[in-house]
Design an enzyme around this catalytic site. Structure first.
Site, mmCIF file in Angstrom:
data_model
loop_
_atom_site.group_PDB
_atom_site.id
_atom_site.type_symbol
_atom_site.label_atom_id
_atom_site.label_comp_id
_atom_site.label_asym_id
_atom_site.label_seq_id
_atom_site.Cartn_x
_atom_site.Cartn_y
_atom_site.Cartn_z
ATOM 1 N N SER A 78 0.849 -1.187 0.000
ATOM 2 C CA SER A 78 0.000 0.000 0.000
ATOM 3 C C SER A 78 0.886 1.240 0.000
ATOM 4 C CB SER A 78 -0.886 -0.046 1.259
ATOM 5 O OG SER A 78 -1.609 1.156 1.408
ATOM 6 N N LYS A 104 -1.437 -1.066 -4.141
ATOM 7 C CA LYS A 104 -2.576 -0.203 -3.768
ATOM 8 C C LYS A 104 -2.069 1.221 -3.652
ATOM 9 C CE LYS A 104 -4.774 0.051 0.713
ATOM 10 N NZ LYS A 104 -5.563 -0.717 1.699
ATOM 11 N N LYS A 106 -3.058 5.158 -2.617
ATOM 12 C CA LYS A 106 -4.008 6.032 -1.909
ATOM 13 C C LYS A 106 -4.399 7.186 -2.824
ATOM 14 C CE LYS A 106 -3.977 3.932 2.128
ATOM 15 N NZ LYS A 106 -5.187 3.414 2.794
ATOM 16 N N ASP A 147 -7.271 3.246 -3.053
ATOM 17 C CA ASP A 147 -7.946 3.302 -1.746
ATOM 18 C C ASP A 147 -8.183 4.760 -1.380
ATOM 19 O OD1 ASP A 147 -8.945 2.969 0.797
ATOM 20 O OD2 ASP A 147 -7.171 1.999 1.637
ATOM 21 N N GLU A 179 -11.189 0.895 -3.202
ATOM 22 C CA GLU A 179 -11.457 0.622 -1.794
ATOM 23 C C GLU A 179 -12.086 1.840 -1.118
ATOM 24 O OE1 GLU A 179 -8.050 -1.121 0.112
ATOM 25 O OE2 GLU A 179 -8.787 -0.725 2.129
ATOM 26 N N ASP A 220 -13.815 -1.309 3.281
ATOM 27 C CA ASP A 220 -12.845 -1.454 4.379
ATOM 28 C C ASP A 220 -13.511 -0.904 5.647
ATOM 29 O OD1 ASP A 220 -10.783 -1.096 6.231
ATOM 30 O OD2 ASP A 220 -9.424 -0.061 4.898
ATOM 31 N N LYS A 277 -9.859 -6.818 8.181
ATOM 32 C CA LYS A 277 -8.769 -6.509 9.109
ATOM 33 C C LYS A 277 -9.246 -6.971 10.476
ATOM 34 C CE LYS A 277 -7.362 -2.229 6.739
ATOM 35 N NZ LYS A 277 -7.378 -0.750 6.803
ATOM 36 N N GLY A 281 -4.240 -4.226 6.172
ATOM 37 C CA GLY A 281 -3.231 -3.983 7.212
ATOM 38 C C GLY A 281 -3.425 -2.612 7.815
#
Ligand code: OSB
Ligand code: MG
Length: 369
Positions: free
Chosen positions: A135, A161, A163, A188, A214, A239, A263, A291
């Site tokens: 990520s 991934k 952001k 995400d 996400e 998430d 998670k 995570g």
């Protein structure tokens, strides 16, 4: 087993690099580490609450209060049948799932160690290594992001991934996609978008061949996610919205998501994670393990969970070295060809480095019956 002692400590860990998501950035993780003791054996877990309430309402400090005031004084001294019943002494405590998860997960490590089996085995895991993703936080420039993606793909990560937030999204991801036409990329948003304001942007993201987007919308909005999913061909992955089996069933019923990020810290622990996995398995909904920038202790629980058969999508379970100059466990986590080997020793299968943990500890509370 009777829980005879608990030890809670705060251990600030400095990330190798600033990590920024749409709600803000972080450099330090004030990890809360918990040990539960029974029959002379220690079960370990890490609380994933963040420093500020940007991801969840829970924080390091609220979790400290929940653990020291309500949870641990009742759990210590209680007799529990197995890991699933570690929290039976405190059924009246609402919410505070991250604090509860730490207790429950320490219970799982404890039970696995008492049984002499690995945590992965106790959870019903079926593989000896799990696929790994990475990520990447928001970067200052598109060039910096492209360089990061290139580096991580070269290291062998099987999913990257990225952001995003409004204004750092479509053009930025177009630049990455142009450079890596076939790479397994996803985005995400950590709830940065609104359906009424941002539908055009989200539809532009739909053109980029992402594995999933996400948590684009608000953490508590199942309806808008379902309206959005109906208009995108890219799967939405929830998430923040998934805190329990109930949330999962709601999201599945409404069509708010096509992939679920599990998670354990967010959903109240490993039993809840296994149950969410099973609900998703029953309708062939893919899941993967997210995570929270954990140390090796929290990471070990995530790796064990990801051995269950529904975890086909690579998890945010990166190398220890991706986060920390030096982890607080040995051996450190290090993938081989994009796969993380699952520890085979009893419980979490990694050893906390007590010398380092002691010297980093800034506060500690011990609980006796
Ligand atoms: O949304 O998945 C998230 C880190 C902190 C808070 C929220 C998130 C994340 C990550 C990091 O994406 C994943 C990792 O631990 O590598
Ligand atoms: Mg996320």
């Amino acid at each position: 087993m009777i829980i005879t002692r608990a030890e809670l400590r705060e251990v600030p860990l400095s990330l190798k690099e600033w990590f920024e998501i749409s709600s803000g950035g972080m450099q330090e993780r004030r990890a809360l580490l918990l040990t539960l003791e029974a029959d002379g054996v220690h079960g370990w877990a890490e609380c994933v609450a963040g420093e500020d309430p940007g991801y969840s309402y829970e924080t390091t400090d609220t979790a400290w209060i929940a653990l020291t005031r309500w949870l641990l004084p009742k759990v210590v001294g209680s007799e529990v049948e197995d890991a699933r019943s570690v929290l039976d002494a405190v059924p009246w405590v609402r919410g505070h799932r991250m604090a509860k998860a730490a207790v429950e997960m320490a219970g799982w490590d404890l039970q696995a160690k008492l049984n002499g089996v690995s945590l992965a085995h106790l959870l019903g895991g079926t593989v000896d290594s799990v696929p790994v993703g990475v990520s990447i936080g928001l970067q200052k420039t598109d060039d910096a992001l492209v360089a990061k993606v290139e580096g991580h793909l070269a290291e062998g990560y099987k999913k990257v991934k990225i952001k995003i937030k409004p204004g750092r999204d479509v053009e930025m991801l177009q630049a990455v996609r142009a450079r890596f036409p076939d790479a397994p990329l996803m985005a995400d948003a950590n709830s940065a978008y609104r359906l009424d304001r941002d539908l055009d942007r989200l539809k532009a993201l739909d053109e980029l061949g992402l594995m999933m987007i996400e948590q684009p919308l608000a953490h508590d909005d199942y309806l808008d996610h379902s309206v959005l999913q109906a208009q995108l061909s890219t799967p939405v992955c929830l998430d923040e919205s998934i805190r329990s089996v109930g949330d999962t069933r709601l999201a599945l019923h409404l069509g708010s998501t096509r992939i679920v990020n599990i998670k354990p810290g967010r959903v109240g622990g490993l039993a809840s994670s296994v149950d969410i996995h099973d609900v998703c398995q029953a309708v062939q909904m893919p899941v993967w393990c997210g995570g929270m920038l954990e140390s090796g202790i929290g990471r070990a629980h995530n790796v064990a969970l990801a051995t269950l058969p529904g975890f086909q999508v690579p998890g945010d379970i990166s190398n220890s070295k991706r986060y920390w100059a030096e982890d607080i466990i040995e051996p450190e986590f290090e993938m081989v060809d994009g796969m993380m080997p699952v520890p085979t020793g009893p419980g979490i299968g990694v050893t906390p480095r007590m010398d380092r943990i002691e010297s980093l500890t800034t506060r500690k509370e011990v609980f006796h019956p």
